[in-house]
Design a protein around this motif. Structure first.
Motif, PDB file in Angstrom:
ATOM      1  N   GLU A  16      23.146  34.340 -40.561  1.00  0.00           N
ATOM      2  CA  GLU A  16      22.677  34.427 -39.170  1.00  0.00           C
ATOM      3  C   GLU A  16      21.426  33.582 -38.935  1.00  0.00           C
ATOM      4  N   ASP A 115      26.290  42.665 -44.330  1.00  0.00           N
ATOM      5  CA  ASP A 115      26.733  43.617 -43.307  1.00  0.00           C
ATOM      6  C   ASP A 115      25.573  44.300 -42.583  1.00  0.00           C
ATOM      7  N   ALA A 116      24.336  43.921 -42.894  1.00  0.00           N
ATOM      8  CA  ALA A 116      23.168  44.535 -42.262  1.00  0.00           C
ATOM      9  C   ALA A 116      22.936  43.945 -40.877  1.00  0.00           C
ATOM     10  N   SER A 117      22.335  44.730 -40.014  1.00  0.00           N
ATOM     11  CA  SER A 117      21.945  44.253 -38.695  1.00  0.00           C
ATOM     12  C   SER A 117      20.721  43.351 -38.834  1.00  0.00           C
ATOM     13  N   ASP A 119      18.373  43.140 -36.886  1.00  0.00           N
ATOM     14  CA  ASP A 119      17.205  43.889 -36.434  1.00  0.00           C
ATOM     15  C   ASP A 119      16.817  45.027 -37.367  1.00  0.00           C
ATOM     16  N   ASP A 120      17.575  45.252 -38.438  1.00  0.00           N
ATOM     17  CA  ASP A 120      17.287  46.350 -39.361  1.00  0.00           C
ATOM     18  C   ASP A 120      16.309  45.874 -40.430  1.00  0.00           C
TER      19      ASP A 120
END
Length: 180
Positions: A16, A115-117, A119-120
């Motif tokens: 990302e 698989d993490a966001s 924003d996390d």
């Protein structure tokens, strides 16, 4: 058993924190660095603390124009290292770049599980990257110690990984920095 492939192609599809243009530029720099010492394909050794694996790297040879565009050895080695180290943490740990780190954070990128966001922030890990164009295993290990120390000096409670690629040595070293 066949070696895995270092995933330096199409990184923007998985990371990302990379645009298509940036991912291609980093890969192009890696190609220039690899061409300085090798002919495709090669096998690199990746060591992450107590694990070791071999990965195959294939690339299209660079032309004069590309080498001229990347004629600054320091900048090219740094950019090529970003591609290789990001690919190595993806391959070994399933971590991808989620955002570029700010100056003075002691890191270059924040990475997280694929698989993490984005924003996390609880899942973010600081990644400090460096490259060594010429030099043996000892030179690459020395640079890794410097990068681990850099991560440790930053006043940050986020865990970190230091990664260094030795282009001539065909070696990528990764080391975790745990926070207290």
């Amino acid at each position: 058993m066949q070696n895995q492939r270092l995933p330096i192609d199409n990184m923007e599809q998985r990371h990302e924190g990379l645009t298509t243009a940036l991912a291609e530029a980093l890969k192009e720099a890696a190609r220039v660095c690899l061409d300085r010492h090798h002919i495709s394909p090669i096998t690199v050794k990746i060591r992450h603390t107590d694990r070791e694996t071999l990965a195959d790297v294939e690339w299209k040879a660079t032309d004069d124009r590309t080498r001229g565009a990347w004629a600054n050895e320091i900048d090219t080695t740094e950019a090529g290292a970003y591609a290789c180290v990001l690919a190595a943490v993806e391959l070994l740990d399933g971590l991808v770049a989620v955002i570029r780190a700010e100056t003075e954070t002691g890191a270059d990128y924040y990475v997280a599980p694929s698989d993490a966001s984005v924003d996390d922030f609880d899942e973010h890990i600081r990644l400090e990257v460096s490259g060594v164009d010429r030099g043996n295993d000892a030179a690459v290990r020395r640079r890794l110690r410097e990068k681990v120390a850099q991560l440790a000096r930053a006043d940050d409670e986020i865990p970190g990984i230091a990664g260094v690629v030795g282009f001539e040595e065909q070696l990528i070293l990764l080391e975790n920095l745990e926070t207290a």
